[in-house]
Design a protein around this motif. Structure first.
Motif, mmCIF file in Angstrom:
data_model
loop_
_atom_site.group_PDB
_atom_site.id
_atom_site.type_symbol
_atom_site.label_atom_id
_atom_site.label_comp_id
_atom_site.label_asym_id
_atom_site.label_seq_id
_atom_site.Cartn_x
_atom_site.Cartn_y
_atom_site.Cartn_z
ATOM 1 N N HIS A 127 -3.986 16.699 -2.075
ATOM 2 C CA HIS A 127 -4.851 16.002 -3.285
ATOM 3 C C HIS A 127 -4.244 15.815 -4.180
ATOM 4 C CE1 HIS A 127 -8.181 18.788 -0.792
ATOM 5 N NE2 HIS A 127 -8.658 17.755 -2.329
ATOM 6 N N THR A 128 -3.286 15.500 -4.493
ATOM 7 C CA THR A 128 -2.762 14.600 -6.429
ATOM 8 C C THR A 128 -2.078 13.594 -4.484
ATOM 9 O OG1 THR A 128 -2.285 16.987 -6.842
ATOM 10 C CG2 THR A 128 -0.627 14.514 -7.307
ATOM 11 N N GLN A 129 -1.549 13.391 -3.741
ATOM 12 C CA GLN A 129 -1.577 12.240 -3.601
ATOM 13 C C GLN A 129 -3.046 11.124 -3.255
ATOM 14 O OE1 GLN A 129 1.323 11.071 -2.967
ATOM 15 N NE2 GLN A 129 2.478 12.763 -3.552
ATOM 16 N N ARG A 130 -3.623 11.991 -2.566
ATOM 17 C CA ARG A 130 -4.908 11.121 -2.339
ATOM 18 C C ARG A 130 -5.416 10.699 -3.930
ATOM 19 N NH1 ARG A 130 -7.574 7.423 0.409
ATOM 20 N NH2 ARG A 130 -10.152 7.952 0.066
ATOM 21 N N LEU A 131 -5.960 11.540 -4.644
ATOM 22 C CA LEU A 131 -6.013 10.806 -6.480
ATOM 23 C C LEU A 131 -5.020 9.948 -6.734
ATOM 24 C CD1 LEU A 131 -7.513 12.211 -8.957
ATOM 25 C CD2 LEU A 131 -4.935 12.516 -9.805
ATOM 26 N N THR B 229 4.000 8.458 2.778
ATOM 27 C CA THR B 229 4.747 7.225 3.018
ATOM 28 C C THR B 229 3.947 6.817 3.425
ATOM 29 O OG1 THR B 229 4.050 8.121 5.726
ATOM 30 C CG2 THR B 229 5.846 8.658 4.344
ATOM 31 N N GLY B 230 2.087 6.837 3.051
ATOM 32 C CA GLY B 230 1.117 5.412 3.803
ATOM 33 C C GLY B 230 0.718 5.166 2.654
ATOM 34 N N ARG B 231 1.328 5.029 1.459
ATOM 35 C CA ARG B 231 1.330 5.008 -0.235
ATOM 36 C C ARG B 231 2.264 3.688 -0.512
ATOM 37 N NH1 ARG B 231 2.141 6.626 -5.449
ATOM 38 N NH2 ARG B 231 1.828 8.808 -4.406
ATOM 39 N N GLY B 232 3.818 4.125 -0.081
ATOM 40 C CA GLY B 232 4.587 3.540 -0.572
ATOM 41 C C GLY B 232 4.415 2.283 0.892
ATOM 42 N N GLN C 277 16.761 -3.911 -2.044
ATOM 43 C CA GLN C 277 15.872 -2.546 -2.183
ATOM 44 C C GLN C 277 14.731 -2.188 -1.996
ATOM 45 O OE1 GLN C 277 16.431 -2.605 -6.459
ATOM 46 N NE2 GLN C 277 16.836 -0.509 -6.779
ATOM 47 N N PHE C 278 13.917 -3.087 -0.973
ATOM 48 C CA PHE C 278 12.561 -3.126 -0.279
ATOM 49 C C PHE C 278 12.786 -2.873 0.670
ATOM 50 C CE2 PHE C 278 9.978 -4.071 -4.142
ATOM 51 C CZ PHE C 278 9.125 -2.767 -4.825
ATOM 52 N N GLU C 279 13.707 -3.694 0.741
ATOM 53 C CA GLU C 279 13.973 -2.882 2.644
ATOM 54 C C GLU C 279 14.388 -2.411 3.146
ATOM 55 O OE1 GLU C 279 16.276 -7.050 3.355
ATOM 56 O OE2 GLU C 279 14.812 -8.252 3.401
ATOM 57 N N VAL C 280 15.161 -1.315 2.548
ATOM 58 C CA VAL C 280 15.553 -0.209 2.919
ATOM 59 C C VAL C 280 14.432 1.080 2.409
ATOM 60 C CG1 VAL C 280 17.506 1.675 2.358
ATOM 61 C CG2 VAL C 280 18.317 -0.867 2.079
ATOM 62 N N PHE C 281 13.616 0.779 1.353
ATOM 63 C CA PHE C 281 12.874 1.467 1.523
ATOM 64 C C PHE C 281 11.801 1.167 1.829
ATOM 65 C CE2 PHE C 281 8.006 1.925 -1.088
ATOM 66 C CZ PHE C 281 8.624 2.970 -1.386
ATOM 67 N N HIS C 282 10.846 0.634 2.730
ATOM 68 C CA HIS C 282 10.176 0.620 3.710
ATOM 69 C C HIS C 282 10.569 0.654 4.844
ATOM 70 C CE1 HIS C 282 8.159 -2.803 1.521
ATOM 71 N NE2 HIS C 282 7.224 -1.545 1.394
ATOM 72 N N SER C 283 12.654 0.580 5.474
ATOM 73 C CA SER C 283 12.934 1.164 7.234
ATOM 74 C C SER C 283 12.334 2.447 6.083
ATOM 75 C CB SER C 283 13.878 0.401 6.501
ATOM 76 O OG SER C 283 14.852 0.600 7.703
ATOM 77 N N ARG C 284 13.236 3.302 5.594
ATOM 78 C CA ARG C 284 13.795 4.724 5.475
ATOM 79 C C ARG C 284 11.860 5.223 5.757
ATOM 80 N NH1 ARG C 284 18.461 4.919 1.270
ATOM 81 N NH2 ARG C 284 19.845 3.913 2.251
ATOM 82 N N LEU C 285 11.197 4.882 5.264
ATOM 83 C CA LEU C 285 9.577 5.494 5.493
ATOM 84 C C LEU C 285 9.005 5.161 6.203
ATOM 85 C CD1 LEU C 285 7.688 4.198 1.911
ATOM 86 C CD2 LEU C 285 8.871 6.271 2.236
ATOM 87 N N ARG C 286 9.690 3.819 7.272
ATOM 88 C CA ARG C 286 9.088 3.937 8.343
ATOM 89 C C ARG C 286 9.716 4.967 9.421
ATOM 90 N NH1 ARG C 286 8.813 -1.611 7.638
ATOM 91 N NH2 ARG C 286 10.933 -1.708 7.818
#
Length: 328
Positions: A181-185, A152-155, A117-126
């Motif tokens: 701002h919400t993402q930065r928080l 994407t950067g947080r993920g 799942q993490f591999e798919v997650f990161h692939s799609r975020l890239r």
């Protein structure tokens, strides 16, 4: 009460006790139209609806409406290829891949997410990052690509320096962008490698620097809720009932939803987000009067965040429980 009457005209009549209903967007016609057009792979209509709105907080609502629609990933890539110089199809592709990535990861805690799942997650975020950077190159004035890159950067855990640069790029273009701002928080909170002190300072300073009536006052409430979430049972209640926490919530409320400019500075859906966050924060703090004020103004419209922290499967049930406790 004049301000509450103004809110009532914006958010709906609130005579009696309206049924609590989960509201995932502003209910504006073009949001639903984007969702329907995206589901039908009607790129011409999606483009037309986006072009009718300026970049900013409201346009990101359209982006998420398209992004959360199943199947968009199948037709958006050909749309990107057909318009090599256009930013918009790349924005939609980027946001769809963000949403699609989290579909693969799910909302489970990290220890319950498989390696596959993490591999798919990161692939799609890239892939999302690729589309978003291309959109930013084609339309340097746009805020939305940088907002997406914060997600994407947080993920992808790009690191604090890179995350800050992305936030700075977003707010150079839209200084009071709520999503950025919400993402930065989230980025500076304890669970993502920051600290309670950094999180509260960011929330407090951002809210104070925003114009009166801004939705950024919500950051103060959300920071307290994040702090509450991190504490053990018992300590969490004591924290929310601390007089200093209550005072900071009232200070932020005065500069945000209690300010006469609230209806002009925040969009209708942003208003709901602000009021729901303050309703939950005041409720947990035992401030029934302040919580009731927020519940009145929401007219039963429930935003998923922050109530999912109390009931992930039925945020409206958590809202109803606390509304009743507030005497509404």
């Amino acid at each position: 009460m004049a301000l509450l009457r103004d809110m009532g005209r914006t958010l709906g009549k609130w005579t009696g006790r309206p049924a609590a209903r989960l509201q995932k967007d502003s209910g504006q016609p073009d949001v639903q139209q984007v969702r329907e057009a995206a589901g039908a792979a009607d790129w011409a209509t999606v483009r037309r609806l986006f072009e009718a709105r300026p970049d900013g907080g409201d346009s990101t609502e359209l982006l998420w409406a398209a992004a959360d629609t199943a199947g968009v990933e199948r037709w958006i890539v050909p749309a990107v290829e057909a318009e090599p110089d256009a930013a918009l199809p790349r924005l939609v592709a980027g946001f769809r891949h963000i949403s699609w990535a989290w579909e693969a990861r799910t909302a489970a805690r990290a220890q319950h997410v498989s390696r596959e799942q993490f591999e798919v997650f990161h692939s799609r975020l890239r892939l999302a990052e690729q589309w978003l950077y291309e959109a930013a190159e084609r339309e340097p004035r746009l805020t939305a690509p940088w907002y997406g890159l914060l997600v994407t950067g947080r993920g992808l855990q790009v690191g604090s320096t890179q995350a800050l640069r992305r936030f700075e790029a977003a707010v150079r273009r839209a200084p009071h962008h709520l999503g950025a701002h919400t993402q930065r928080l989230q980025q500076v909170c304890h669970k993502w490698g920051g600290s309670h002190e950094e999180m509260h300072a960011f929330a407090r300073e951002s809210a104070a620097a925003a114009p009166g009536g801004s939705a950024l006052g919500m950051l103060v409430a959300d920071a307290h809720l994040e702090h509450w979430l991190s504490l053990d049972s018992g300590a969490d209640d004591r924290y929310m009932r601390d007089p200093q926490v209550r005072a900071s919530l009232h200070e932020a409320a005065e500069h945000s939803y209690r300010h006469p400019g609230f209806g002009q500075a925040a969009s209708p859906y942003q208003q709901l987000q602000v009021l729901n966050s303050f309703a939950m924060a005041f409720s947990l703090g035992g401030d029934r009067t302040a919580a009731r004020e927020c519940f009145l103004a929401t007219d039963g419209a429930v935003t998923e965040s922050p109530w999912q922290y109390l009931n992930g499967s039925d945020p409206a049930a958590a809202y109803r429980k606390h509304r009743s406790a507030a005497g509404r």
